[in-house]
Motif scaffolding. Structure first.
Motif, PDB file in Angstrom:
ATOM      1  N   ALA A   1      14.651  19.370   0.147  1.00  0.00           N
ATOM      2  CA  ALA A   1      13.611  18.856  -0.746  1.00  0.00           C
ATOM      3  C   ALA A   1      12.395  18.440   0.071  1.00  0.00           C
ATOM      4  O   ALA A   1      12.537  18.022   1.228  1.00  0.00           O
ATOM      5  N   ALA A   2      11.222  18.560  -0.529  1.00  0.00           N
ATOM      6  CA  ALA A   2       9.987  18.189   0.169  1.00  0.00           C
ATOM      7  C   ALA A   2       9.070  17.444  -0.790  1.00  0.00           C
ATOM      8  O   ALA A   2       8.934  17.812  -1.968  1.00  0.00           O
ATOM      9  N   LEU A   3       8.419  16.410  -0.261  1.00  0.00           N
ATOM     10  CA  LEU A   3       7.603  15.512  -1.068  1.00  0.00           C
ATOM     11  C   LEU A   3       6.231  15.313  -0.427  1.00  0.00           C
ATOM     12  O   LEU A   3       6.140  14.715   0.651  1.00  0.00           O
ATOM     13  N   PRO A   4       5.129  15.792  -1.050  1.00  0.00           N
ATOM     14  CA  PRO A   4       3.801  15.433  -0.551  1.00  0.00           C
ATOM     15  C   PRO A   4       3.569  13.939  -0.770  1.00  0.00           C
ATOM     16  O   PRO A   4       3.865  13.419  -1.854  1.00  0.00           O
ATOM     17  N   ALA A   5       3.069  13.266   0.233  1.00  0.00           N
ATOM     18  CA  ALA A   5       2.888  11.815   0.108  1.00  0.00           C
ATOM     19  C   ALA A   5       1.785  11.336   1.037  1.00  0.00           C
ATOM     20  O   ALA A   5       1.421  12.012   2.005  1.00  0.00           O
ATOM     21  N   LEU A   6       1.268  10.150   0.732  1.00  0.00           N
ATOM     22  CA  LEU A   6       0.230   9.502   1.533  1.00  0.00           C
ATOM     23  C   LEU A   6       0.691   8.103   1.900  1.00  0.00           C
ATOM     24  O   LEU A   6       1.283   7.396   1.071  1.00  0.00           O
ATOM     25  N   PRO A   7       0.439   7.655   3.128  1.00  0.00           N
ATOM     26  CA  PRO A   7       0.837   6.294   3.499  1.00  0.00           C
ATOM     27  C   PRO A   7       0.026   5.262   2.717  1.00  0.00           C
ATOM     28  O   PRO A   7      -1.147   5.475   2.398  1.00  0.00           O
ATOM     29  N   VAL A   8       0.655   4.154   2.376  1.00  0.00           N
ATOM     30  CA  VAL A   8      -0.035   3.081   1.657  1.00  0.00           C
ATOM     31  C   VAL A   8      -0.952   2.347   2.623  1.00  0.00           C
ATOM     32  O   VAL A   8      -0.507   1.851   3.668  1.00  0.00           O
ATOM     33  N   GLY A   9      -2.237   2.282   2.282  1.00  0.00           N
ATOM     34  CA  GLY A   9      -3.200   1.620   3.148  1.00  0.00           C
ATOM     35  C   GLY A   9      -3.615   0.242   2.670  1.00  0.00           C
ATOM     36  O   GLY A   9      -4.081  -0.582   3.457  1.00  0.00           O
ATOM     37  N   ASP A  10      -3.450  -0.019   1.391  1.00  0.00           N
ATOM     38  CA  ASP A  10      -3.859  -1.303   0.833  1.00  0.00           C
ATOM     39  C   ASP A  10      -2.758  -2.349   0.987  1.00  0.00           C
ATOM     40  O   ASP A  10      -1.569  -2.036   1.010  1.00  0.00           O
ATOM     41  N   THR A  11      -3.173  -3.604   1.087  1.00  0.00           N
ATOM     42  CA  THR A  11      -2.201  -4.693   1.040  1.00  0.00           C
ATOM     43  C   THR A  11      -1.635  -4.783  -0.379  1.00  0.00           C
ATOM     44  O   THR A  11      -2.365  -4.695  -1.355  1.00  0.00           O
ATOM     45  N   LEU A  12      -0.316  -4.949  -0.478  1.00  0.00           N
ATOM     46  CA  LEU A  12       0.357  -4.955  -1.771  1.00  0.00           C
ATOM     47  C   LEU A  12       0.733  -6.375  -2.178  1.00  0.00           C
ATOM     48  O   LEU A  12       1.289  -7.134  -1.374  1.00  0.00           O
ATOM     49  N   LYS A  13       0.437  -6.724  -3.414  1.00  0.00           N
ATOM     50  CA  LYS A  13       0.774  -8.029  -3.960  1.00  0.00           C
ATOM     51  C   LYS A  13       1.725  -7.853  -5.144  1.00  0.00           C
ATOM     52  O   LYS A  13       1.652  -6.881  -5.888  1.00  0.00           O
ATOM     53  N   ARG A  14       2.599  -8.842  -5.317  1.00  0.00           N
ATOM     54  CA  ARG A  14       3.515  -8.849  -6.451  1.00  0.00           C
ATOM     55  C   ARG A  14       3.073  -9.919  -7.441  1.00  0.00           C
ATOM     56  O   ARG A  14       2.682 -11.020  -7.045  1.00  0.00           O
ATOM     57  N   SER A  15       3.121  -9.573  -8.753  1.00  0.00           N
ATOM     58  CA  SER A  15       2.785 -10.536  -9.792  1.00  0.00           C
ATOM     59  C   SER A  15       3.643 -10.239 -11.005  1.00  0.00           C
ATOM     60  O   SER A  15       3.821  -9.075 -11.379  1.00  0.00           O
ATOM     61  N   SER A  16       4.147 -11.270 -11.635  1.00  0.00           N
ATOM     62  CA  SER A  16       4.985 -11.079 -12.818  1.00  0.00           C
ATOM     63  C   SER A  16       4.183 -11.083 -14.106  1.00  0.00           C
ATOM     64  O   SER A  16       4.616 -10.554 -15.124  1.00  0.00           O
ATOM     65  N   ASP A  17       2.979 -11.678 -14.071  1.00  0.00           N
ATOM     66  CA  ASP A  17       2.185 -11.796 -15.292  1.00  0.00           C
ATOM     67  C   ASP A  17       0.828 -11.105 -15.203  1.00  0.00           C
ATOM     68  O   ASP A  17       0.039 -11.130 -16.148  1.00  0.00           O
ATOM     69  N   GLY A  18       0.512 -10.483 -14.083  1.00  0.00           N
ATOM     70  CA  GLY A  18      -0.765  -9.819 -13.925  1.00  0.00           C
ATOM     71  C   GLY A  18      -1.916 -10.748 -13.660  1.00  0.00           C
ATOM     72  O   GLY A  18      -3.072 -10.319 -13.601  1.00  0.00           O
ATOM     73  N   GLU A  19      -1.629 -12.018 -13.473  1.00  0.00           N
ATOM     74  CA  GLU A  19      -2.688 -12.998 -13.224  1.00  0.00           C
ATOM     75  C   GLU A  19      -2.467 -13.738 -11.907  1.00  0.00           C
ATOM     76  O   GLU A  19      -3.370 -13.838 -11.087  1.00  0.00           O
ATOM     77  N   ALA A  20      -1.266 -14.279 -11.712  1.00  0.00           N
ATOM     78  CA  ALA A  20      -0.992 -15.066 -10.507  1.00  0.00           C
ATOM     79  C   ALA A  20      -0.232 -14.218  -9.481  1.00  0.00           C
ATOM     80  O   ALA A  20       0.674 -13.460  -9.832  1.00  0.00           O
ATOM     81  N   VAL A  21      -0.605 -14.356  -8.211  1.00  0.00           N
ATOM     82  CA  VAL A  21       0.090 -13.656  -7.136  1.00  0.00           C
ATOM     83  C   VAL A  21       1.387 -14.382  -6.832  1.00  0.00           C
ATOM     84  O   VAL A  21       1.411 -15.584  -6.580  1.00  0.00           O
ATOM     85  N   ALA A  22       2.495 -13.619  -6.855  1.00  0.00           N
ATOM     86  CA  ALA A  22       3.804 -14.218  -6.592  1.00  0.00           C
ATOM     87  C   ALA A  22       4.289 -13.920  -5.186  1.00  0.00           C
ATOM     88  O   ALA A  22       5.305 -14.473  -4.759  1.00  0.00           O
ATOM     89  N   GLY A  23       3.577 -13.056  -4.470  1.00  0.00           N
ATOM     90  CA  GLY A  23       3.994 -12.751  -3.110  1.00  0.00           C
ATOM     91  C   GLY A  23       3.320 -11.502  -2.597  1.00  0.00           C
ATOM     92  O   GLY A  23       2.688 -10.746  -3.336  1.00  0.00           O
ATOM     93  N   THR A  24       3.447 -11.294  -1.279  1.00  0.00           N
ATOM     94  CA  THR A  24       2.894 -10.116  -0.621  1.00  0.00           C
ATOM     95  C   THR A  24       4.034  -9.189  -0.222  1.00  0.00           C
ATOM     96  O   THR A  24       5.052  -9.644   0.312  1.00  0.00           O
ATOM     97  N   VAL A  25       3.850  -7.917  -0.475  1.00  0.00           N
ATOM     98  CA  VAL A  25       4.871  -6.914  -0.166  1.00  0.00           C
ATOM     99  C   VAL A  25       4.520  -6.244   1.162  1.00  0.00           C
ATOM    100  O   VAL A  25       3.377  -5.815   1.356  1.00  0.00           O
ATOM    101  N   ASP A  26       5.484  -6.162   2.039  1.00  0.00           N
ATOM    102  CA  ASP A  26       5.262  -5.490   3.316  1.00  0.00           C
ATOM    103  C   ASP A  26       5.034  -4.004   3.061  1.00  0.00           C
ATOM    104  O   ASP A  26       5.878  -3.306   2.505  1.00  0.00           O
ATOM    105  N   ARG A  27       3.870  -3.492   3.496  1.00  0.00           N
ATOM    106  CA  ARG A  27       3.549  -2.097   3.227  1.00  0.00           C
ATOM    107  C   ARG A  27       4.033  -1.155   4.329  1.00  0.00           C
ATOM    108  O   ARG A  27       3.892   0.069   4.205  1.00  0.00           O
ATOM    109  N   ALA A  28       4.596  -1.684   5.388  1.00  0.00           N
ATOM    110  CA  ALA A  28       5.071  -0.842   6.487  1.00  0.00           C
ATOM    111  C   ALA A  28       6.117   0.139   5.982  1.00  0.00           C
ATOM    112  O   ALA A  28       7.085  -0.240   5.319  1.00  0.00           O
ATOM    113  N   GLY A  29       5.914   1.403   6.262  1.00  0.00           N
ATOM    114  CA  GLY A  29       6.867   2.424   5.869  1.00  0.00           C
ATOM    115  C   GLY A  29       6.785   2.847   4.424  1.00  0.00           C
ATOM    116  O   GLY A  29       7.631   3.627   3.957  1.00  0.00           O
ATOM    117  N   LEU A  30       5.778   2.354   3.685  1.00  0.00           N
ATOM    118  CA  LEU A  30       5.644   2.731   2.277  1.00  0.00           C
ATOM    119  C   LEU A  30       4.697   3.920   2.126  1.00  0.00           C
ATOM    120  O   LEU A  30       3.664   4.006   2.812  1.00  0.00           O
TER     121      LEU A  30
END
Length: 360
Positions: free
Chosen positions: A102-131
């Motif tokens: 199997a083969a998958l075209p993909a691009l590395p994630v360059g932006d810092t990733l944030k997690r939010s449960s309600d779309g308003e408040a930041v609940a944490g930062t997601v490590d983007r390494a390897g994403l």
């Protein structure tokens, strides 16, 4: 949705059809969208579409099942909402199958990733390494991915690489493209339109055709049959409008003229419907990854009168080429009784086409 004169889906279909490594293309659609699909796919050489299911995953499986009679060695699965897939990306995905199932075209994630449960408040930062951001077309060995999809039926996996992973298949990453984005929102569509407006080159072509009157009770003009006291004489159906339009598009591409592609000496074209010629010209544009920006046809005759048939002519040409009718113009004029058209000895047609092609 229209994207610079062509439906989004048509661009995706045409890009895959034009790749040397792709022998057949099939779309998976909702049955109620068949009319829209037929308009989007007009003129392209495709397998008949098949009906999808309630989810993307089910639709992909049904598409794979429909290929069982063909028994392909390799299959690509692509999102119809990604109109800018390019040939090199397809080639990379296919080449990777020599080393992985199997083969998958993909691009590395360059932006810092944030997690939010309600779309308003930041609940944490997601490590983007390897994403990585997954794209399509994703490539698979047919029997492997069909078996994987059958085993995953009823689950909720978001792409076919995930289905392959769930079956224990190794998935090889290949470079994707920032241009190969999926049109999901109105902003995405606006971005796609801006990108097309800024890219490529516009070519202009012109065409001219003349046919004399002879025995008959009707004439074909721009794909529409019109009752008339005489017919037009020609090797095919003598449709001067479609012949001029075909030559204009072929001329814009710089690939000869209508006579080179459809020699009058070849008996297979005797009495042929001229929509075959125009459809071929449109397919040449699609194979180059281009688009028809506009087509302007002028009919020169004293009779028959064209006005009542103009809308039907525009619609017919647009249908043959698979473009928006707003990009097609059909006009008529006379020569005020002068020349062979003025003497009602025949009909002439002129056409001008503009074609946008990707940058070399």
């Amino acid at each position: 949705l229209d994207l610079a004169g062509q439906p989004v889906l048509r661009r995706a279909l045409a890009s895959l059809c034009g790749h040397a490594g792709v022998s057949a293309v099939r779309a998976v659609i909702r049955p109620e969208d068949r009319v829209r699909y037929d308009l989007a796919a007009a003129g392209l050489v495709l397998l008949d579409p098949v009906a999808g299911g309630a989810s993307r995953q089910e639709s992909a499986r049904l598409g794979l099942e429909s290929l069982s009679d063909l028994v392909p060695e390799i299959v690509l699965i692509h999102d119809g909402a990604r109109p800018f897939v390019d040939g090199p990306m397809v080639s990379r995905a296919l080449a990777a199958l020599a080393e992985a199932p199997a083969a998958l075209p993909a691009l590395p994630v360059g932006d810092t990733l944030k997690r939010s449960s309600d779309g308003e408040a930041v609940a944490g930062t997601v490590d983007r390494a390897g994403l990585w951001r997954a794209q399509t077309p994703q490539a698979f060995r047919y029997r492997d991915i069909l078996a994987a999809h059958r085993a995953a039926a009823g689950r909720s996996l978001t792409d076919d690489a995930a289905v392959a992973e769930a079956a224990g298949l190794a998935v090889r990453l290949v470079p994707g493209s920032e241009d190969n984005f999926k049109i999901t929102t109105a902003d995405d569509l606006a971005r796609a339109r801006r990108m097309l407006a800024a890219a490529g080159e516009v070519r202009i072509g012109q065409g001219l055709d003349v046919h004399g009157f002879g025995p008959g009770e009707s004439v074909m003009l721009c794909g529409v049959r019109i009752a008339h006291e005489r017919g037009l004489v020609g090797h095919s159906d003598a449709d001067v409008g479609l012949h001029a339009a075909t030559d204009a598009i072929i001329g814009a591409l710089g690939v000869g003229d209508i006579g080179m592609h459809f020699p009058p000496s070849d008996p297979q074209w005797r009495g042929a419907s001229s929509d075959t010629f125009l459809r071929h010209a449109g397919s040449l544009v699609a194979a180059r990854g281009g688009e028809i920006v506009n087509l302007d046809v002028t009919l020169v005759c004293e009779a028959p009168r064209i006005g009542a048939h103009r809308a039907a002519m525009v619609a017919r040409i647009a249908s043959i080429l698979g473009v928006d009718p707003g990009r097609i113009s059909v006009k008529a004029t006379t020569t005020e009784g002068l020349g062979f058209t003025g003497r009602r000895e025949g009909i002439a047609a002129q056409a001008v086409a503009s074609v946008r092609l990707p940058s070399p």
